[in-house]
Motif scaffolding. Structure first.
Motif, PDB file in Angstrom:
ATOM      1  N   MET A   1       0.609  -1.097   0.028  1.00 24.16           N
ATOM      2  CA  MET A   1       0.069  -0.164   0.327  1.00 24.16           C
ATOM      3  C   MET A   1       1.041   1.498   0.246  1.00 24.16           C
ATOM      4  O   MET A   1       1.945   1.436   0.675  1.00 24.16           O
ATOM      5  CB  MET A   1      -1.092   0.329   0.751  1.00 24.16           C
ATOM      6  CG  MET A   1      -1.791   1.250   1.445  1.00 24.16           C
ATOM      7  SD  MET A   1      -3.235   1.508   0.328  1.00 24.16           S
ATOM      8  CE  MET A   1      -4.465  -0.159   0.838  1.00 24.16           C
ATOM      9  N   VAL A   2       1.060   1.791  -0.790  1.00 23.66           N
ATOM     10  CA  VAL A   2       1.521   2.922  -1.024  1.00 23.66           C
ATOM     11  C   VAL A   2       0.079   4.726  -0.758  1.00 23.66           C
ATOM     12  O   VAL A   2      -0.487   4.315  -1.656  1.00 23.66           O
ATOM     13  CB  VAL A   2       1.654   3.350  -2.463  1.00 23.66           C
ATOM     14  CG1 VAL A   2       2.771   5.213  -2.716  1.00 23.66           C
ATOM     15  CG2 VAL A   2       3.597   2.287  -2.487  1.00 23.66           C
ATOM     16  N   GLY A   3       0.276   5.713   0.213  1.00 22.73           N
ATOM     17  CA  GLY A   3      -0.464   7.021   0.770  1.00 22.73           C
ATOM     18  C   GLY A   3       0.336   7.467  -0.116  1.00 22.73           C
ATOM     19  O   GLY A   3       1.832   8.212  -0.093  1.00 22.73           O
ATOM     20  N   ILE A   4      -0.868   8.576  -1.315  1.00 26.40           N
ATOM     21  CA  ILE A   4      -0.362  10.283  -2.076  1.00 26.40           C
ATOM     22  C   ILE A   4      -1.643  10.457  -1.019  1.00 26.40           C
ATOM     23  O   ILE A   4      -2.292  10.916  -1.490  1.00 26.40           O
ATOM     24  CB  ILE A   4      -0.578   9.775  -3.091  1.00 26.40           C
ATOM     25  CG1 ILE A   4       0.764   8.849  -3.680  1.00 26.40           C
ATOM     26  CG2 ILE A   4       0.207  11.435  -3.673  1.00 26.40           C
ATOM     27  CD1 ILE A   4       0.690   8.598  -5.056  1.00 26.40           C
ATOM     28  N   GLU A   5      -0.615  12.058  -0.637  1.00 27.52           N
ATOM     29  CA  GLU A   5      -1.054  13.250  -0.789  1.00 27.52           C
ATOM     30  C   GLU A   5      -0.892  14.237  -1.157  1.00 27.52           C
ATOM     31  O   GLU A   5       0.028  14.504  -1.481  1.00 27.52           O
ATOM     32  CB  GLU A   5      -1.546  13.487   1.340  1.00 27.52           C
ATOM     33  CG  GLU A   5      -1.922  12.780   2.087  1.00 27.52           C
ATOM     34  CD  GLU A   5      -2.206  13.410   3.559  1.00 27.52           C
ATOM     35  OE1 GLU A   5      -2.482  14.452   3.786  1.00 27.52           O
ATOM     36  OE2 GLU A   5      -1.839  12.359   4.307  1.00 27.52           O
TER      37      GLU A   5
ATOM     38  N   GLY B   1      -1.910  11.969   8.587  1.00 29.45           N
ATOM     39  CA  GLY B   1      -2.793  11.096   7.534  1.00 29.45           C
ATOM     40  C   GLY B   1      -1.553   9.642   7.324  1.00 29.45           C
ATOM     41  O   GLY B   1      -2.549   8.918   7.417  1.00 29.45           O
ATOM     42  N   LEU B   2      -0.577  10.216   6.670  1.00 29.93           N
ATOM     43  CA  LEU B   2       0.399   8.922   6.678  1.00 29.93           C
ATOM     44  C   LEU B   2       0.390   8.068   7.982  1.00 29.93           C
ATOM     45  O   LEU B   2       0.698   7.374   7.271  1.00 29.93           O
ATOM     46  CB  LEU B   2       1.051   9.729   4.842  1.00 29.93           C
ATOM     47  CG  LEU B   2       0.499  10.175   4.017  1.00 29.93           C
ATOM     48  CD1 LEU B   2       1.797  11.008   3.254  1.00 29.93           C
ATOM     49  CD2 LEU B   2      -0.262   8.729   2.850  1.00 29.93           C
TER      50      LEU B   2
ATOM     51  N   LEU C   1      -2.412   6.415   8.828  1.00 31.20           N
ATOM     52  CA  LEU C   1      -2.383   5.134   7.443  1.00 31.20           C
ATOM     53  C   LEU C   1      -0.808   4.202   8.092  1.00 31.20           C
ATOM     54  O   LEU C   1      -1.123   2.493   7.999  1.00 31.20           O
ATOM     55  CB  LEU C   1      -2.082   5.468   6.380  1.00 31.20           C
ATOM     56  CG  LEU C   1      -2.622   4.245   5.253  1.00 31.20           C
ATOM     57  CD1 LEU C   1      -3.624   3.799   5.495  1.00 31.20           C
ATOM     58  CD2 LEU C   1      -2.629   5.092   3.935  1.00 31.20           C
ATOM     59  N   ALA C   2      -0.323   4.322   8.095  1.00 34.68           N
ATOM     60  CA  ALA C   2       1.532   3.262   8.827  1.00 34.68           C
ATOM     61  C   ALA C   2       1.214   3.234   9.586  1.00 34.68           C
ATOM     62  O   ALA C   2       1.394   1.539   9.543  1.00 34.68           O
ATOM     63  CB  ALA C   2       2.385   4.538   8.346  1.00 34.68           C
TER      64      ALA C   2
ATOM     65  N   PHE D   1       2.347  -1.070   4.689  1.00 33.56           N
ATOM     66  CA  PHE D   1       2.391  -0.302   4.037  1.00 33.56           C
ATOM     67  C   PHE D   1       4.359   0.075   3.764  1.00 33.56           C
ATOM     68  O   PHE D   1       4.619   0.276   4.413  1.00 33.56           O
ATOM     69  CB  PHE D   1       2.377   1.126   5.936  1.00 33.56           C
ATOM     70  CG  PHE D   1       2.933   2.962   5.186  1.00 33.56           C
ATOM     71  CD1 PHE D   1       1.590   3.241   4.358  1.00 33.56           C
ATOM     72  CD2 PHE D   1       4.061   3.477   5.558  1.00 33.56           C
ATOM     73  CE1 PHE D   1       1.881   4.766   4.541  1.00 33.56           C
ATOM     74  CE2 PHE D   1       4.004   4.480   4.891  1.00 33.56           C
ATOM     75  CZ  PHE D   1       3.469   5.648   4.420  1.00 33.56           C
TER      76      PHE D   1
ATOM     77  N   GLY E   1       4.394   6.492   2.280  1.00 28.17           N
ATOM     78  CA  GLY E   1       3.759   7.312   1.625  1.00 28.17           C
ATOM     79  C   GLY E   1       4.115   8.463   1.204  1.00 28.17           C
ATOM     80  O   GLY E   1       5.740   9.396   1.741  1.00 28.17           O
TER      81      GLY E   1
END
Length: 64
Positions: free
Chosen positions: A1-5, A19-20, A23-24, A31, A34
């Protein structure tokens, strides 16, 4: 999973990764990374798996 803001600001701070980080914590080993994309010009490191990148990185080639 990769988070992007994505942020419209030209600066980025540690708080922008709240937020990242959450998520982590929830995903654990799933994770992978990010990223905060922002209107600045520098690639910045904010932790082991957290980076801030200029939005322009989406359409420009950097040093490989």
């Amino acid at each position: 999973m990769v988070g992007i803001e994505v942020k419209a600001a030209e600066t980025v701070r540690g708080d922008d990764f709240r937020g990242l980080r959450h998520l982590a914590d929830r995903l654990g080993a799933r994770f992978r990374a990010g990223f905060v994309l922002y209107a600045g010009e520098q690639a910045l490191v904010f932790g082991e798996k957290l980076r801030a990148l200029p939005i322009a990185a989406l359409w420009t080639l950097g040093d490989a």
